[in-house]
Design a protein around this motif. Structure first.
Motif, PDB file in Angstrom:
ATOM      1  N   VAL A 174      31.214  12.569  72.974  1.00  0.00           N
ATOM      2  CA  VAL A 174      30.267  13.586  72.510  1.00  0.00           C
ATOM      3  C   VAL A 174      29.212  12.965  71.590  1.00  0.00           C
ATOM      4  O   VAL A 174      28.014  13.309  71.683  1.00  0.00           O
ATOM      5  N   LYS A 178      25.513  13.449  72.871  1.00  0.00           N
ATOM      6  CA  LYS A 178      24.753  14.437  72.118  1.00  0.00           C
ATOM      7  C   LYS A 178      23.998  13.853  70.927  1.00  0.00           C
ATOM      8  O   LYS A 178      23.219  14.575  70.281  1.00  0.00           O
ATOM      9  N   LEU A 188      31.978  20.411  67.231  1.00  0.00           N
ATOM     10  CA  LEU A 188      31.595  20.925  68.543  1.00  0.00           C
ATOM     11  C   LEU A 188      32.810  21.027  69.464  1.00  0.00           C
ATOM     12  O   LEU A 188      32.975  22.033  70.171  1.00  0.00           O
ATOM     13  N   LEU A 189      33.665  20.001  69.425  1.00  0.00           N
ATOM     14  CA  LEU A 189      34.876  20.038  70.233  1.00  0.00           C
ATOM     15  C   LEU A 189      35.780  21.206  69.826  1.00  0.00           C
ATOM     16  O   LEU A 189      36.295  21.947  70.672  1.00  0.00           O
ATOM     17  N   ARG A 190      35.946  21.386  68.538  1.00  0.00           N
ATOM     18  CA  ARG A 190      36.818  22.457  68.057  1.00  0.00           C
ATOM     19  C   ARG A 190      36.263  23.822  68.401  1.00  0.00           C
ATOM     20  O   ARG A 190      36.998  24.710  68.842  1.00  0.00           O
ATOM     21  N   ARG A 191      34.958  23.989  68.253  1.00  0.00           N
ATOM     22  CA  ARG A 191      34.332  25.273  68.561  1.00  0.00           C
ATOM     23  C   ARG A 191      34.428  25.578  70.058  1.00  0.00           C
ATOM     24  O   ARG A 191      34.723  26.712  70.461  1.00  0.00           O
ATOM     25  N   THR A 192      34.207  24.567  70.879  1.00  0.00           N
ATOM     26  CA  THR A 192      34.301  24.752  72.329  1.00  0.00           C
ATOM     27  C   THR A 192      35.726  25.112  72.743  1.00  0.00           C
ATOM     28  O   THR A 192      35.950  25.996  73.584  1.00  0.00           O
ATOM     29  N   ALA A 193      36.694  24.433  72.146  1.00  0.00           N
ATOM     30  CA  ALA A 193      38.095  24.726  72.454  1.00  0.00           C
ATOM     31  C   ALA A 193      38.450  26.152  72.067  1.00  0.00           C
ATOM     32  O   ALA A 193      39.142  26.858  72.806  1.00  0.00           O
ATOM     33  N   ASN A 195      36.386  28.709  71.825  1.00  0.00           N
ATOM     34  CA  ASN A 195      35.686  29.629  72.724  1.00  0.00           C
ATOM     35  C   ASN A 195      36.377  29.724  74.087  1.00  0.00           C
ATOM     36  O   ASN A 195      36.333  30.767  74.742  1.00  0.00           O
ATOM     37  N   GLN A 196      37.006  28.636  74.505  1.00  0.00           N
ATOM     38  CA  GLN A 196      37.691  28.620  75.802  1.00  0.00           C
ATOM     39  C   GLN A 196      39.177  28.940  75.674  1.00  0.00           C
ATOM     40  O   GLN A 196      39.905  28.913  76.668  1.00  0.00           O
ATOM     41  N   LEU A 203      41.246  20.093  75.773  1.00  0.00           N
ATOM     42  CA  LEU A 203      39.816  19.945  76.056  1.00  0.00           C
ATOM     43  C   LEU A 203      39.423  18.469  76.030  1.00  0.00           C
ATOM     44  O   LEU A 203      38.672  18.000  76.893  1.00  0.00           O
TER      45      LEU A 203
END
Length: 220
Positions: A174, A178, A188-193, A195-196, A203
């Protein structure tokens, strides 16, 4: 291991009923098997009720029969076993994943070590005494539980280490893609995880696998 069940008495109160402790005796010798069983029956009345089964170790379908009985504890009496018989019983220990006490009349250090490696909870040499059976049974259960707990803790530690490695690899991907610093990439990884509705390690594993797939495609 079955210990107790909860039931309602006639007056509606909740009572705890001990479930039988299923003990499997593997022994060709009926007399010695009777000594083992009597030693179990001599246990204090306060303990759980016993459900004792006995089969011979020469049975061709030994493992399926053990699986059908589904014992909580296994007691194996071999007297003076051959190497082939010992290896067969060690295989039972490795596959059954139950507390196992093994009684033999004589042994050597190499065989003792093989028993330990096979996961035998108690390997008793020249110690078949009725008055000792209950203590050996309890020791086998205690050692099995301690070893099982250590194995689970080791597995969890290895899993946590693997998760951390994956997350570190995913952060690096990332950061590169990015243009983010380490803290922002992790966020970002934690937020994406979240959200999913996924674990961050899951993830990260998917991201690392995808990146490896893309790298393999680029190299062709």
């Amino acid at each position: 291991m079955l210990l107790a069940s909860r039931e309602r008495s006639l007056d509606g109160s909740l009572c705890v009923t001990p479930k039988p402790l299923r003990v499997l005796i593997i022994d060709e010798n009926a007399v010695r098997a009777a000594i083992l069983e009597q030693g179990l029956r001599d246990s204090p009345a306060a303990g759980p009720p016993l459900l004792v089964h006995r089969i011979g170790h020469e049975a061709a379908d030994l493992l399926p029969r053990i699986a059908a009985i589904d014992p909580d504890v296994i007691l194996i009496d071999l007297e003076n076993p051959s190497r082939d018989t010992l290896e067969q019983m060690f295989q039972v220990s490795r596959l059954a994943k139950r507390p196992i006490a093994m009684f033999v009349d004589q042994s050597d250090s190499e065989t003792v070590q093989a028993a330990v490696d096979a996961g035998v909870s108690a390997y008793v040499v020249d110690g078949l005494r009725r008055e000792r059976v209950k203590a050996i049974l309890d020791l086998s259960i205690s050692r099995f539980r301690a070893f099982d707990r250590l194995q689970r803790e080791l597995s969890e530690a290895r899993s946590a280490l693997e998760d951390r490695k994956l997350i570190e690899q995913a952060k690096a991907i990332v950061m590169k893609q990015k243009g983010l610093d380490e803290q922002a990439a992790y966020a970002l990884l934690r937020r994406t995880a979240m959200n999913q509705n996924r674990r961050i390690a899951d993830l990260a594993r998917a991201l690392v696998a995808a990146a490896a797939l893309l790298d393999a495609g680029d190299s062709q």
